[in-house]
Motif scaffolding. Structure first.
Motif, PDB file in Angstrom:
ATOM      1  N   THR A 122       5.381   8.865  -3.026  1.00 42.06           N
ATOM      2  CA  THR A 122       6.673   7.743  -3.557  1.00 42.06           C
ATOM      3  C   THR A 122       7.113   6.856  -2.419  1.00 42.06           C
ATOM      4  OG1 THR A 122       8.407   9.453  -2.734  1.00 42.06           O
ATOM      5  CG2 THR A 122       7.571   9.588  -5.125  1.00 42.06           C
ATOM      6  N   LYS A 123       6.230   6.851  -1.069  1.00 43.26           N
ATOM      7  CA  LYS A 123       6.619   5.896  -0.307  1.00 43.26           C
ATOM      8  C   LYS A 123       5.554   4.841  -0.375  1.00 43.26           C
ATOM      9  CE  LYS A 123       8.593   9.082   2.979  1.00 43.26           C
ATOM     10  NZ  LYS A 123       8.616   9.791   4.301  1.00 43.26           N
ATOM     11  N   ILE A 124       5.961   3.672  -0.769  1.00 44.89           N
ATOM     12  CA  ILE A 124       5.242   2.316  -0.971  1.00 44.89           C
ATOM     13  C   ILE A 124       5.702   1.499  -0.059  1.00 44.89           C
ATOM     14  CG2 ILE A 124       4.522   0.553  -2.719  1.00 44.89           C
ATOM     15  CD1 ILE A 124       3.323   3.563  -3.370  1.00 44.89           C
ATOM     16  N   VAL A 125       4.699   0.792   0.817  1.00 37.32           N
ATOM     17  CA  VAL A 125       5.328  -0.198   1.688  1.00 37.32           C
ATOM     18  C   VAL A 125       5.045  -1.696   1.077  1.00 37.32           C
ATOM     19  CG1 VAL A 125       4.794  -1.227   4.204  1.00 37.32           C
ATOM     20  CG2 VAL A 125       4.831   1.367   3.551  1.00 37.32           C
ATOM     21  N   LYS A 126       5.962  -2.514   0.832  1.00 36.47           N
ATOM     22  CA  LYS A 126       5.603  -3.651   0.237  1.00 36.47           C
ATOM     23  C   LYS A 126       5.140  -4.673   1.164  1.00 36.47           C
ATOM     24  CE  LYS A 126       9.261  -5.418  -1.866  1.00 36.47           C
ATOM     25  NZ  LYS A 126      10.615  -6.027  -2.361  1.00 36.47           N
ATOM     26  N   VAL A 181       0.816  -1.220   0.009  1.00 37.01           N
ATOM     27  CA  VAL A 181       0.067  -0.046   0.031  1.00 37.01           C
ATOM     28  C   VAL A 181       0.993   1.292   0.126  1.00 37.01           C
ATOM     29  CG1 VAL A 181      -1.943  -1.319   1.288  1.00 37.01           C
ATOM     30  CG2 VAL A 181      -0.076   0.168   2.590  1.00 37.01           C
ATOM     31  N   CYS A 182       0.231   2.320  -0.445  1.00 36.83           N
ATOM     32  CA  CYS A 182       0.715   3.596   0.083  1.00 36.83           C
ATOM     33  C   CYS A 182       1.186   3.742   1.376  1.00 36.83           C
ATOM     34  CB  CYS A 182      -0.078   4.787  -0.732  1.00 36.83           C
ATOM     35  SG  CYS A 182       0.595   6.203  -0.480  1.00 36.83           S
ATOM     36  N   ALA A 183       2.279   4.237   1.717  1.00 34.41           N
ATOM     37  CA  ALA A 183       2.323   4.594   3.153  1.00 34.41           C
ATOM     38  C   ALA A 183       1.818   5.671   3.723  1.00 34.41           C
ATOM     39  CB  ALA A 183       3.869   4.796   3.540  1.00 34.41           C
TER      40      ALA A 183
END
Length: 387
Positions: free
Chosen positions: A289-293, A268-270
């Motif tokens: 631009t912060k995406i949490v895998k 998701v998007c952080a």
């Protein structure tokens, strides 16, 4: 030889010591050792618990006081008995050594209070503050493993797949051998965002027993995940045998939240928590631009050749209080009527439930037993929820 099934949760934090000082800073102030004992024994119905901040000297002093007052008793084969619950002394340690890609959390358990006091003394030379939870260990993960095994302890990697501070989330690129000695691992903890089926896609885990624990930061979160373990009696040494699958002792059932309930299940998007593709450079919703895998995506990266192993069933559950229609008053009514959460979830007949709570709540409890709840997936730090 008669074996008895016991409900076990081996990952519970201490929020405050008996002087009111923080231990797990993010833990609830009501999460003291004595309150944990009472909640586990009188309300949750847990037979064995692991407190993983027992390296804190003030926590040890509180336990010593309970023993001296005759309210608790240390067992010959390890563990401490309080009313209907046995405590296993543990500590969660953070390691970020030269071989790690990022920090990892590791669980270390010992049979006796004297062992934990000695461990704290050793840690004090390699840690800035042994009074606080999950502190950085200034040494290697293998060094920590070696100490635990030389002193009769149990060593278990914590919440292995979460994106932050876990073995597969941050610690290694591909294999646990980059950081740990597999021969000195007693079991592995799945964490709230993975289940048996997901973990079994990783071949190097085939030899390990899987544990499902709550990682509780408040009293209400005790037993949000737990396991049923068959033991001859509730002691540290019997627990050791069960993790080895020796002499008939074994984990017979893992009870855990559906991975979709875990707050790191999907990518998701952080910033706004909108589900996103792992390959996305920015969130399509807010532009971050912060995406949490997510755990599910990370496991797809790691999966490979596997070995067949018969595993205990993994039953999807949530805490009783998380069920639709079970507010605080209904929850208290259920406990007052039937004794403990474990009894309500597992044992109370349908007709008895119907005499106490509305039909929709009874049905929700029955669905809980079957693992057939409808779940909205979580991710990026937001828990999923029961629909």
């Amino acid at each position: 030889m008669t074996l008895t099934p016991y409900y076990v949760d081996l990952h519970i934090h201490i929020g405050r010591d008996w002087n009111g000082r923080p231990v797990k800073i993010t833990g609830s102030p009501s999460l003291t050792l004595t309150n944990i004992f009472k909640e586990a024994s009188r309300r949750k119905g847990l037979d064995m618990i692991g407190v993983i901040d027992a390296q804190s000297p003030a926590v040890q002093d509180e336990l010593e006081s309970l023993i001296s007052a005759g309210e608790a008793a240390e067992l010959d084969d390890g563990g401490v008995q309080f009313e209907d619950t046995v405590l296993i002394l543990g500590s969660e340690i953070e390691v970020y050594d030269y071989s790690c890609q990022g920090p990892i959390h590791l669980l270390c358990y010992f049979p006796y209070l004297s062992d934990m006091r000695n461990f704290s003394e050793w840690l004090s030379k390699k840690m800035k503050n042994v009074s606080l939870s999950s502190q950085r260990f200034y040494g290697t993960a293998r060094e920590l493993q070696q100490y635990v095994k030389e002193h009769g302890g149990l060593f278990i990697p914590a919440h292995m797949f979460t994106p932050f501070k876990s073995l597969y989330g941050k610690g290694v690129k591909r294999t646990l051998k980059e950081v740990l000695d597999p021969e000195k691992i007693d079991a592995v903890e799945l964490g709230l965002s993975a289940d048996t089926k997901m973990a079994d896609q990783i071949g190097e885990l085939s030899s390990f027993t899987y544990l499902t624990n709550s990682d509780a930061h408040s009293l209400g979160k005790l037993a949000r995940e737990y396991q049923l373990i068959e033991l001859q009696e509730r002691t540290f040494e019997e627990l050791r045998l069960s993790l080895q699958g020796a002499k008939g002792r074994r984990v017979t059932t893992n009870f855990g939240m559906s991975p979709k309930m875990g707050k790191y299940h999907q990518t998701v998007c952080a910033h706004c928590l909108t589900p996103s593709k792992e390959t996305a450079e920015r969130c399509g919703s807010c532009g971050s631009t912060k995406i949490v895998k997510g755990v599910s995506e990370r496991i797809q990266e790691l999966k490979g050749a596997t070995q067949e192993r018969e595993r205990p069933p993994y039953v999807y559950q949530v805490p009783l209080i998380s069920l639709p229609g079970v507010g605080k008053r209904t929850y208290e009514k259920l406990l007052e009527s039937f004794g403990s959460e474990m009894r309500v979830i597992h044992d109370v007949p349908e007709n008895q439930l119907q005499n106490v709570v509305p039909d929709k709540v009874t049905q929700a409890i029955l669905d809980l037993r079957l693992g057939s709840l409808n779940i909205d997936a979580g991710g990026g730090g937001r828990y999923g929820k029961v629909l």
